[in-house]
Design an enzyme around this catalytic site. Structure first.
Site, PDB file in Angstrom:
ATOM      1  N   SER A 103      13.249 107.552  -4.261  1.00 23.25           N
ATOM      2  CA  SER A 103      12.478 107.042  -5.085  1.00 23.25           C
ATOM      3  C   SER A 103      11.960 108.001  -5.956  1.00 23.25           C
ATOM      4  O   SER A 103      10.870 108.060  -5.215  1.00 23.25           O
ATOM      5  CB  SER A 103      12.123 105.802  -4.626  1.00 23.25           C
ATOM      6  OG  SER A 103      12.969 104.905  -4.095  1.00 23.25           O
TER       7      SER A 103
ATOM      8  N   CYS B 284      10.544  98.868  -0.517  1.00 21.24           N
ATOM      9  CA  CYS B 284       9.942  99.844   0.079  1.00 21.24           C
ATOM     10  C   CYS B 284       9.396  99.012   1.154  1.00 21.24           C
ATOM     11  O   CYS B 284       7.903  98.147  -0.223  1.00 21.24           O
ATOM     12  CB  CYS B 284       9.138 101.007  -0.389  1.00 21.24           C
ATOM     13  SG  CYS B 284       8.357 101.860   0.878  1.00 21.24           S
TER      14      CYS B 284
ATOM     15  N   ALA C 267       7.376 105.748   7.665  1.00 19.73           N
ATOM     16  CA  ALA C 267       6.714 105.671   6.601  1.00 19.73           C
ATOM     17  C   ALA C 267       5.911 106.904   5.947  1.00 19.73           C
ATOM     18  O   ALA C 267       5.140 107.493   6.046  1.00 19.73           O
ATOM     19  CB  ALA C 267       4.502 105.294   7.405  1.00 19.73           C
TER      20      ALA C 267
END
Lengths: 270, 302
Positions: free
Chosen positions: B47, B127, B71
């Site tokens: 992204s 996300c 993460a």
């Protein structure tokens, strides 16, 4: 067991060795990491701080392994400062390893790049004639000279130290010594790990004499297992396809010796 | 005759139904070329944001029971840099994933890719571990509607929305995207999760909470694809724990026209694309399906 494998296993630091004023070796017990191949690395978690890719250092006692770290940034300094009795997390080993050849072997290392080379020494055969070049900027930053001699006690060998300021051993850089050596003697293989500019020169020199050469690379790593993509060098992933690459391939890879990616993935010059 | 495994996701035609999921390996055109060679039907980029993002401090990815917890923090070189990097692309089917907070973020980024050869965009509305973007946008159907509308008005290529399970009903997000003219839906993203080390009592990820991927989330993802497919007339790309050809077929039966592959690469490496493609092809031959579209959503007839 792949999945348990990728979760940090906590190990207790049992011994800290002062190698130089800026370099320490942390020793711990772990059956898996004590048996890794030369070139393989672990992701090392310093709880609350960071996680770093570290080549696994050999410790000459069964069941034990080590990490050798130079204090530099925040993360490496916190690992450097871990004390006996404290815990760090390890996952791995990851990556490939040096292809072990026989005969006249030349190992060229700079700084903590010596770590995979020390492990490699323990895998060599008795008949090998081994030359180890250790590069440092100054006398008090030289380490692993004794260890190299100790591991190679039963081999025909020589350990040559170079210091840039000439305070110990041969004055100059390792690649100058290497250049002379490869003109004097025939080598069957060259292995290198250290600053990338140094490795680039080593690979070029070895290739110019058509000697088989391998280098263990370092890149920004996050996952260590080939999914995040941070450590790519052209189409290769250093964590999964490396860390060891053949010199022949590296010379065709336009990023080797010149660029690396930063944390956001932007290519920067060395 | 060997069945053709091409598939159609709305107006996007893919030679093979296995796509690279966003966030996985997606920062270099050279790596894309390698994955395309390995059998991926399309490559979804990491992204991209307006500016470069460094992401979170490590640990960012760890293994857990039946999957991975991550993460990474959407680290990426930024849309302008990335657009420049892929400007030489001619043959690789790239889908550009975008992440942002407001319409202007997305329209700015789309402008960067005006001259790039890409198949489409995938909007990251899911996300689960970065503030003010991703799932926080996806949880607000009104905002989703605005973003999709403005992206659709500017984009010359199809636009996909990637949805996940957040704090509001994800089907409302899908509905908002559909009403705003989205071309397809990718479902699902990782699910909010965490792991704590028992020796030190510390959460392992530096961000503490991350997203769970891999086999652990597969049945949830299948359910979501099935629900979206039952409720909306929209092409779907299935994503979540697909590890072999059987998983891929399961998603197709639930209503996916294509599937995205991610976590399994950590275990099987990139040969998994051709492994799944071949498995699908053999299965189709055995069951006498001649194209993927004949299989899409057929579990719904029961």
């Amino acid at each position: 067991m792949q999945r348990d494998f990728d979760k940090p296993t906590m190990v207790k630091i049992e011994k800290v060795i002062e190698e130089t004023p800026t370099v320490r070796t942390l020793v711990f017990s772990d059956d898996v990491l004590s048996a890794v191949l030369p070139g393989q690395f672990a992701m090392v978690w310093i709880p609350g701080v960071n996680e770093l890719p570290m080549s696994v250092m050999v410790y000459l006692e069964k069941g034990r392994a080590a990490f050798t770290i130079r204090k530099r940034g925040v993360a490496s300094t916190s690992l450097y400062e871990v004390k006996v009795g404290e815990y760090i997390g390890v996952r791995g080993p990851y990556g490939n390893s040096f292809a072990i050849r026989q005969g006249n072997l030349l190992l060229v290392g700079g700084g903590t790049g010596l770590v995979p080379l020390m492990r490699l020494l323990t895998f060599l055969k008795k008949n090998d004639n081994v030359t180890v070049l250790i590069g440092s900027n100054t006398k008090k930053e030289v380490f692993f000279e004794k260890m190299a001699n100790q591991i190679l006690a039963n081999n025909k060998h020589q350990v040559i130290v170079t210091t840039e300021d000439g305070s110990y051993g041969t004055a100059g850089v390792v690649t100058d010594v290497m250049e002379k050596l490869i003109f004097e003697k025939k080598f069957d293989a060259v292995y290198t790990c250290g600053p990338e500019k140094m490795m680039y020169k080593v690979v070029q020199l070895a290739s110019s004499k058509k000697i088989f050469v391998q280098a263990s690379l370092e890149r920004m790593m996050k996952c260590g297992i080939g999914i995040c993509g941070s450590c790519c060098i052209k189409e290769e992933l250093v964590c999964h396809d490396g860390t060891v690459f053949d010199g022949k391939y590296l010379l065709s890879n336009k990023e080797f010796g010149y660029t690396h990616r930063n944390k956001s993935g932007i290519i920067e010059n060395y | 005759m060997k069945p053709d495994i091409y598939t159609q996701v709305g107006s996007i035609r893919l030679e093979r139904p296995t796509m690279l999921a966003s966030g996985i390996l997606g920062i270099s055109l050279d790596v894309f070329a390698r994955l395309y060679q390995a059998g991926a039907g399309a490559l979804v980029t990491k992204s991209l944001s307006k500016e470069p993002w460094e992401g979170y401090v490590n640990p960012t990815v760890i293994g857990v029971e039946a999957g991975y917890l991550n993460a990474v923090g959407l680290s990426n070189p930024g849309a302008p840099y990335f657009a420049k990097m892929i400007s030489s692309n001619k043959t690789i089917p790239i889908i550009v994933s975008l992440v942002g907070s407001v319409e202007e973020d997305f329209t700015f980024m789309i402008k960067q890719f005006e001259d790039a050869k890409i198949l489409g965009y995938e909007l990251n509305l899911s996300c689960p571990h970065v503030e003010k973007v991703g799932l926080e946008v996806g949880d607000d159907p009104e905002l989703v509607k605005k973003i999709v509308k403005s992206v659709k008005s500017k984009s010359k290529v199809p636009v996909i929305a990637k949805v996940g399970l957040g704090s509001s009903d994800y089907l409302d997000t899908v509905q908002a995207a559909c009403e705003a003219g989205i071309d397809a839906i990718t479902a699902i993203n990782t699910l909010r999760a965490m792991a704590i080390d028992v020796e030190t009592a510390r959460p392992i990820l530096s961000n503490k909470i991350g997203g769970l991927s891999g086999p652990a989330i597969k049945p949830i993802a299948v359910r979501c694809v099935y629900e979206i497919s039952s409720k909306f007339n929209i092409p779907i790309i299935g994503c979540g724990g697909i590890s072999d050809w059987k998983d891929a077929i399961e998603f197709i039966f639930a209503g996916s026209s294509a599937v995205q592959i991610g976590s399994v690469i950590g275990e099987k490496w990139i040969g998994v694309f051709s492994e799944i493609n071949d498995g699908i092809s053999k299965y189709m031959e055995k069951k006498r399906f001649s194209k993927i579209s004949e299989m899409v959503g057929i579990a719904k007839r029961f």
